[in-house]
Enzyme design. Structure first.
Site, PDB file in Angstrom:
ATOM      1  N   LYS A   1       0.829  -1.222   0.000  1.00 13.75           N
ATOM      2  CA  LYS A   1       0.000   0.000   0.000  1.00 13.75           C
ATOM      3  C   LYS A   1       0.858   1.265   0.000  1.00 13.75           C
ATOM      4  O   LYS A   1       0.767   2.118   0.896  1.00 13.75           O
ATOM      5  CB  LYS A   1      -0.957   0.024   1.187  1.00 13.75           C
ATOM      6  CG  LYS A   1      -1.945  -1.144   1.200  1.00 13.75           C
ATOM      7  CD  LYS A   1      -3.003  -0.975   2.273  1.00 13.75           C
ATOM      8  CE  LYS A   1      -4.011  -2.097   2.297  1.00 13.75           C
ATOM      9  NZ  LYS A   1      -3.505  -3.384   2.791  1.00 13.75           N
TER      10      LYS A   1
ATOM     11  N   ILE B   1       5.382  10.285  -2.411  1.00  9.18           N
ATOM     12  CA  ILE B   1       5.845  10.873  -3.672  1.00  9.18           C
ATOM     13  C   ILE B   1       6.635   9.819  -4.455  1.00  9.18           C
ATOM     14  O   ILE B   1       7.143   8.845  -3.887  1.00  9.18           O
ATOM     15  CB  ILE B   1       6.711  12.133  -3.445  1.00  9.18           C
ATOM     16  CG1 ILE B   1       7.999  11.797  -2.672  1.00  9.18           C
ATOM     17  CG2 ILE B   1       5.908  13.212  -2.720  1.00  9.18           C
ATOM     18  CD1 ILE B   1       9.034  12.908  -2.709  1.00  9.18           C
TER      19      ILE B   1
HETATM   20  P1  5BU Z   1      -8.664 -11.023   6.856  1.00  9.38           P
HETATM   21  O1  5BU Z   1      -8.002 -11.783   7.947  1.00  9.38           O
HETATM   22  O2  5BU Z   1      -9.279 -11.957   5.785  1.00  9.38           O
HETATM   23  O3  5BU Z   1      -9.645 -10.001   7.345  1.00  9.38           O
HETATM   24  O4  5BU Z   1      -7.451 -10.251   6.145  1.00  9.38           O
HETATM   25  C1  5BU Z   1      -7.629  -9.427   5.040  1.00  9.38           C
HETATM   26  C2  5BU Z   1      -6.298  -8.993   4.470  1.00  9.38           C
HETATM   27  O5  5BU Z   1      -6.541  -8.137   3.359  1.00  9.38           O
HETATM   28  C3  5BU Z   1      -5.413  -8.206   5.416  1.00  9.38           C
HETATM   29  O6  5BU Z   1      -4.073  -8.544   5.093  1.00  9.38           O
HETATM   30  C4  5BU Z   1      -5.671  -6.754   5.066  1.00  9.38           C
HETATM   31  O7  5BU Z   1      -4.514  -5.963   5.253  1.00  9.38           O
HETATM   32  C5  5BU Z   1      -6.020  -6.833   3.611  1.00  9.38           C
HETATM   33  N1  5BU Z   1      -6.987  -5.806   3.155  1.00  9.38           N
HETATM   34  C6  5BU Z   1      -8.293  -5.768   3.602  1.00  9.38           C
HETATM   35  O8  5BU Z   1      -8.696  -6.566   4.430  1.00  9.38           O
HETATM   36  N2  5BU Z   1      -9.144  -4.820   3.108  1.00  9.38           N
HETATM   37  C7  5BU Z   1      -8.776  -3.902   2.206  1.00  9.38           C
HETATM   38  O9  5BU Z   1      -9.589  -3.091   1.748  1.00  9.38           O
HETATM   39  C8  5BU Z   1      -7.426  -3.961   1.762  1.00  9.38           C
HETATM   40  C9  5BU Z   1      -6.569  -4.909   2.242  1.00  9.38           C
HETATM   41 BR1  5BU Z   1      -6.885  -2.754   0.518  1.00  9.38          BR
END
Ligand code: 5BU
Length: 276
Positions: free
Chosen positions: A95, A99
């Site tokens: 993410k 700049i």
């Molecule tokens: P989870 O354990 O399935 O909730 O993890 C979701 C992963 O996806 C986690 O590594 C977040 O940093 C990532 N993520 C997210 O959940 N939602 C978003 O909008 C984004 C990344 Br961009």
């Protein structure tokens, strides 16, 4: 000619020009898996054991390499070995949001040297197009691909409306390197803005916020099912973290079984979408 995103993964793979997008589409087709597992754990031994267990079932492993407490460069060698052994693509969910000059350094250098091993990474569109050109200067010569964060899965996200539309416009102007989006739907449900769409554009939509057992967590995460994401909202890849690795990181057999359930549901949803 139908828009590329309506075609099968295999057909999209043959048409795509970016090597990382091509590899991901080929891998999805070869393994019958649109499942990406996000391995958000802090110990290298758990990290590697989980990846070894779910590797055969996934198209992609998503990492947050900066949360590992015992990181060393040998871990990257092991991760790359596993990606070859099990045939999966690597996506470091970094993410980037600075700049151009700074993101180029963060991508190429430091302890993690992300560009040297991660096929795909992502960036927030908030700095404007210079975030793409900074990352492209490093990633394009290496055959890497970039996803823009057009939407997020969290409650109250600011990435919506005009911001999301502008992310799509930024991607369109840089489609050699930008291979798609982190988003919750194929934008507008029909394509990425039909009025401005180019006939041959094919952006991949990778979608986090996927869970079968619960609807969210205590920190703003929101979950939908693989069917909602792939069939009803036209996304290409489901990203699952805790829904797969759960709370007992040592029980790799249970982790493997949960991964297989998500793989099956994601693939069935894709077949329903393309065959209806
Ligand atoms: P989870 O354990 O399935 O909730 O993890 C979701 C992963 O996806 C986690 O590594 C977040 O940093 C990532 N993520 C997210 O959940 N939602 C978003 O909008 C984004 C990344 Br961009």
């Amino acid at each position: 000619m139908p828009p590329p995103y309506t075609l099968a993964y295999a057909d999209r793979a043959t048409r795509h020009k970016n090597p990382a997008a091509k590899l991901l589409l080929e891998t999805i087709h070869r393994k019958r898996s649109n499942l990406a597992v996000s391995v958000d754990v802090t110990q290298s031994s758990d990290f590697l054991a989980i990846i070894d267990a779910v590797g055969p079932l996934v198209c992609l492993i998503k990492t947050h390499i900066d949360i590992l407490e015992d990181f060393d460069s040998n871990l990257i060698n092991k991760l790359v070995e596993l990606s070859k052994k099990h045939d999966f693509v690597i996506f470091e969910d970094r993410k980037f949001a600075d700049i151009g000059n700074t993101v180029a350094l963060q991508y190429s250098s430091g302890v993690h040297k992300i560009a040297s091993w991660s096929h795909i990474t992502n960036a927030h569109p908030v700095p404007g197009p210079s975030v793409i050109s900074g990352l492209a200067a490093v990633g394009l010569p290496l055959g890497r691909g970039l996803l823009l964060l057009a939407e997020m899965s969290t409650k109250g996200t600011l990435a919506r409306g005009e911001y999301t539309d502008d992310a799509v416009r930024m991607a369109r102007s840089n489609s050699e390197f930008v291979i798609g989006f982190i988003a919750q739907r194929r934008m507008d449900g029909l394509g990425l803005g039909p009025s401005e769409a180019k006939l041959d554009e094919d952006f991949l939509i990778l979608t986090p916020g996927v869970g079968l057992e619960v609807k969210g967590d205590a920190m703003g995460q929101q979950y939908r099912t693989p069917d909602e994401v792939i069939r009803q909202n036209g996304c290409d890849v489901i990203i699952v973290g805790r829904g797969v690795y759960g709370t007992n990181l040592k029980d790799v057999e249970a982790i493997r079984q949960r991964a297989e359930r998500y793989r099956q549901e994601g693939w069935d949803a894709y077949l329903k979408r393309t065959q209806s």
